[in-house]
Design a protein around this motif. Structure first.
Motif, PDB file in Angstrom:
ATOM      1  N   VAL A 115      12.774  83.736 -53.149  1.00 19.57           N
ATOM      2  CA  VAL A 115      12.335  82.384 -53.496  1.00 19.57           C
ATOM      3  C   VAL A 115      13.554  81.502 -53.746  1.00 19.57           C
ATOM      4  N   VAL A 116      13.526  80.314 -53.166  1.00 16.36           N
ATOM      5  CA  VAL A 116      14.584  79.323 -53.393  1.00 16.36           C
ATOM      6  C   VAL A 116      13.948  78.042 -53.925  1.00 16.36           C
ATOM      7  N   ASP A 117      14.748  77.239 -54.587  1.00 11.42           N
ATOM      8  CA  ASP A 117      14.305  75.941 -55.064  1.00 11.42           C
ATOM      9  C   ASP A 117      13.917  75.075 -53.867  1.00 11.42           C
ATOM     10  N   VAL A 118      12.822  74.347 -53.965  1.00 13.44           N
ATOM     11  CA  VAL A 118      12.315  73.577 -52.833  1.00 13.44           C
ATOM     12  C   VAL A 118      13.317  72.509 -52.375  1.00 13.44           C
ATOM     13  N   ASP A 119      14.077  71.916 -53.292  1.00 12.07           N
ATOM     14  CA  ASP A 119      15.081  70.932 -52.878  1.00 12.07           C
ATOM     15  C   ASP A 119      16.195  71.596 -52.077  1.00 12.07           C
ATOM     16  N   ARG A 120      16.589  72.789 -52.492  1.00 11.70           N
ATOM     17  CA  ARG A 120      17.595  73.536 -51.726  1.00 11.70           C
ATOM     18  C   ARG A 120      17.029  73.914 -50.358  1.00 11.70           C
ATOM     19  N   ALA A 121      15.778  74.322 -50.330  1.00 16.50           N
ATOM     20  CA  ALA A 121      15.154  74.679 -49.054  1.00 16.50           C
ATOM     21  C   ALA A 121      15.190  73.497 -48.091  1.00 16.50           C
ATOM     22  N   TRP A 122      14.879  72.302 -48.589  1.00 14.06           N
ATOM     23  CA  TRP A 122      14.884  71.129 -47.724  1.00 14.06           C
ATOM     24  C   TRP A 122      16.299  70.809 -47.253  1.00 14.06           C
ATOM     25  N   ALA A 123      17.288  70.968 -48.118  1.00 14.01           N
ATOM     26  CA  ALA A 123      18.690  70.760 -47.714  1.00 14.01           C
ATOM     27  C   ALA A 123      19.086  71.755 -46.630  1.00 14.01           C
ATOM     28  N   LEU A 124      18.614  72.989 -46.733  1.00 15.20           N
ATOM     29  CA  LEU A 124      18.924  74.000 -45.720  1.00 15.20           C
ATOM     30  C   LEU A 124      18.248  73.677 -44.390  1.00 15.20           C
ATOM     31  N   VAL A 125      17.043  73.147 -44.432  1.00 12.04           N
ATOM     32  CA  VAL A 125      16.369  72.719 -43.197  1.00 12.04           C
ATOM     33  C   VAL A 125      17.202  71.636 -42.518  1.00 12.04           C
ATOM     34  N   ARG A 126      17.670  70.677 -43.290  1.00  8.74           N
ATOM     35  CA  ARG A 126      18.497  69.610 -42.711  1.00  8.74           C
ATOM     36  C   ARG A 126      19.792  70.181 -42.121  1.00  8.74           C
ATOM     37  N   ASP A 127      20.402  71.154 -42.801  1.00  6.20           N
ATOM     38  CA  ASP A 127      21.615  71.798 -42.259  1.00  6.20           C
ATOM     39  C   ASP A 127      21.306  72.496 -40.945  1.00  6.20           C
ATOM     40  N   PHE A 128      20.175  73.194 -40.885  1.00 11.36           N
ATOM     41  CA  PHE A 128      19.770  73.872 -39.662  1.00 11.36           C
ATOM     42  C   PHE A 128      19.571  72.874 -38.526  1.00 11.36           C
ATOM     43  N   ILE A 129      18.930  71.749 -38.813  1.00 13.57           N
ATOM     44  CA  ILE A 129      18.715  70.723 -37.790  1.00 13.57           C
ATOM     45  C   ILE A 129      20.059  70.214 -37.279  1.00 13.57           C
ATOM     46  N   ARG A 130      20.989  70.017 -38.192  1.00 16.02           N
ATOM     47  CA  ARG A 130      22.300  69.471 -37.826  1.00 16.02           C
ATOM     48  C   ARG A 130      23.108  70.459 -36.996  1.00 16.02           C
ATOM     49  N   THR A 131      23.116  71.735 -37.399  1.00 18.21           N
ATOM     50  CA  THR A 131      24.004  72.712 -36.763  1.00 18.21           C
ATOM     51  C   THR A 131      23.319  73.602 -35.733  1.00 18.21           C
ATOM     52  N   GLY A 132      22.040  73.880 -35.937  1.00 18.06           N
ATOM     53  CA  GLY A 132      21.340  74.824 -35.077  1.00 18.06           C
ATOM     54  C   GLY A 132      21.741  76.268 -35.320  1.00 18.06           C
ATOM     55  N   VAL A 133      22.495  76.503 -36.414  1.00 18.47           N
ATOM     56  CA  VAL A 133      23.013  77.841 -36.714  1.00 18.47           C
ATOM     57  C   VAL A 133      22.405  78.335 -38.032  1.00 18.47           C
ATOM     58  N   PRO A 134      21.320  79.101 -37.965  1.00 18.54           N
ATOM     59  CA  PRO A 134      20.663  79.543 -39.197  1.00 18.54           C
ATOM     60  C   PRO A 134      21.466  80.557 -40.002  1.00 18.54           C
ATOM     61  N   GLY A 135      22.346  81.306 -39.351  1.00 17.22           N
ATOM     62  CA  GLY A 135      23.115  82.330 -40.059  1.00 17.22           C
ATOM     63  C   GLY A 135      23.991  81.761 -41.138  1.00 17.22           C
ATOM     64  N   GLU A 136      24.361  80.500 -41.036  1.00 12.66           N
ATOM     65  CA  GLU A 136      25.228  79.866 -42.030  1.00 12.66           C
ATOM     66  C   GLU A 136      24.472  79.376 -43.256  1.00 12.66           C
ATOM     67  N   LEU A 137      23.159  79.500 -43.264  1.00 14.83           N
ATOM     68  CA  LEU A 137      22.364  78.977 -44.372  1.00 14.83           C
ATOM     69  C   LEU A 137      22.358  79.880 -45.585  1.00 14.83           C
ATOM     70  N   GLY A 138      22.705  81.141 -45.403  1.00 11.67           N
ATOM     71  CA  GLY A 138      22.692  82.098 -46.510  1.00 11.67           C
ATOM     72  C   GLY A 138      22.499  83.500 -45.987  1.00 11.67           C
ATOM     73  N   GLN A 139      22.204  84.404 -46.902  1.00  9.25           N
ATOM     74  CA  GLN A 139      22.003  85.808 -46.543  1.00  9.25           C
ATOM     75  C   GLN A 139      20.533  86.022 -46.166  1.00  9.25           C
ATOM     76  N   TRP A 140      20.326  86.765 -45.077  1.00 12.73           N
ATOM     77  CA  TRP A 140      18.978  86.998 -44.555  1.00 12.73           C
ATOM     78  C   TRP A 140      18.596  88.472 -44.687  1.00 12.73           C
ATOM     79  N   LEU A 141      17.329  88.728 -45.006  1.00 16.73           N
ATOM     80  CA  LEU A 141      16.781  90.083 -45.033  1.00 16.73           C
ATOM     81  C   LEU A 141      15.866  90.231 -43.825  1.00 16.73           C
ATOM     82  N   GLU A 142      16.238  91.106 -42.915  1.00 15.69           N
ATOM     83  CA  GLU A 142      15.431  91.291 -41.702  1.00 15.69           C
ATOM     84  C   GLU A 142      14.122  91.976 -42.055  1.00 15.69           C
ATOM     85  N   LEU A 143      13.042  91.505 -41.476  1.00 19.95           N
ATOM     86  CA  LEU A 143      11.704  92.081 -41.716  1.00 19.95           C
ATOM     87  C   LEU A 143      11.340  93.071 -40.629  1.00 19.95           C
TER      88      LEU A 143
END
Length: 143
Positions: A115-143
């Motif tokens: 769980v992340v703070d919703v404001d941080r989540a929205w900032a990360l969405v904007r970063d993803f839109i800008r860069t197209g690189v999701p790996g830079e948004l943080g650490q991911w747990l593969e499902l």
């Protein structure tokens, strides 16, 4: 010369989301600039919960999905049709907490460690839109 922010603002993005009035997920894909998506997201925020899927128009993947309820959000990354991950949480909720956020039309249970703070989540969405690189948004747990 245009700045990265200006380029991101002018870029069209593809997205689907909860309809703020009907409060149901609409699978109809829309195309807009970041301002159009931001307006929609803020309308959902005023309702207290929602679900948004975002991708750049140059491909089906990666796709970022955010489900949120109140101030808690969960971010999914879909790298391919059969590969998804969850963003590691930021401490907004205790790791052993049980949190429910909407995924499409259902409230789905997640542990607090994703769980992340919703404001941080929205900032990360904007970063993803800008860069197209999701790996830079943080650490991911593969499902």
């Amino acid at each position: 010369m245009r700045s990265e922010q200006q380029e991101a603002a002018a870029m069209l993005i593809s997205w689907t989301a909860t309809d703020p009035e009907l409060r149901q997920f609409s699978a109809t894909e829309r195309s807009s600039d970041i301002a159009g998506l931001t307006d929609h997201f803020m309308a959902l925020r005023s309702r207290g919960q929602g679900y948004v899927e975002v991708r750049r128009p140059d491909g089906e993947f990666p796709l970022l999905a955010v489900g949120f309820r109140d101030d808690q959000a969960v971010i999914h990354l879909f790298d391919a049709a059969d590969k998804s991950s969850l963003l590691v949480g930021d401490g907004t909720a205790a790791a052993d907490a049980v949190v429910q956020v909407p995924i499409m039309d259902d409230l789905v249970v997640f542990s607090g460690d994703c769980v992340v703070d919703v404001d941080r989540a929205w900032a990360l969405v904007r970063d993803f839109i800008r860069t197209g690189v999701p790996g830079e948004l943080g650490q991911w747990l593969e499902l």
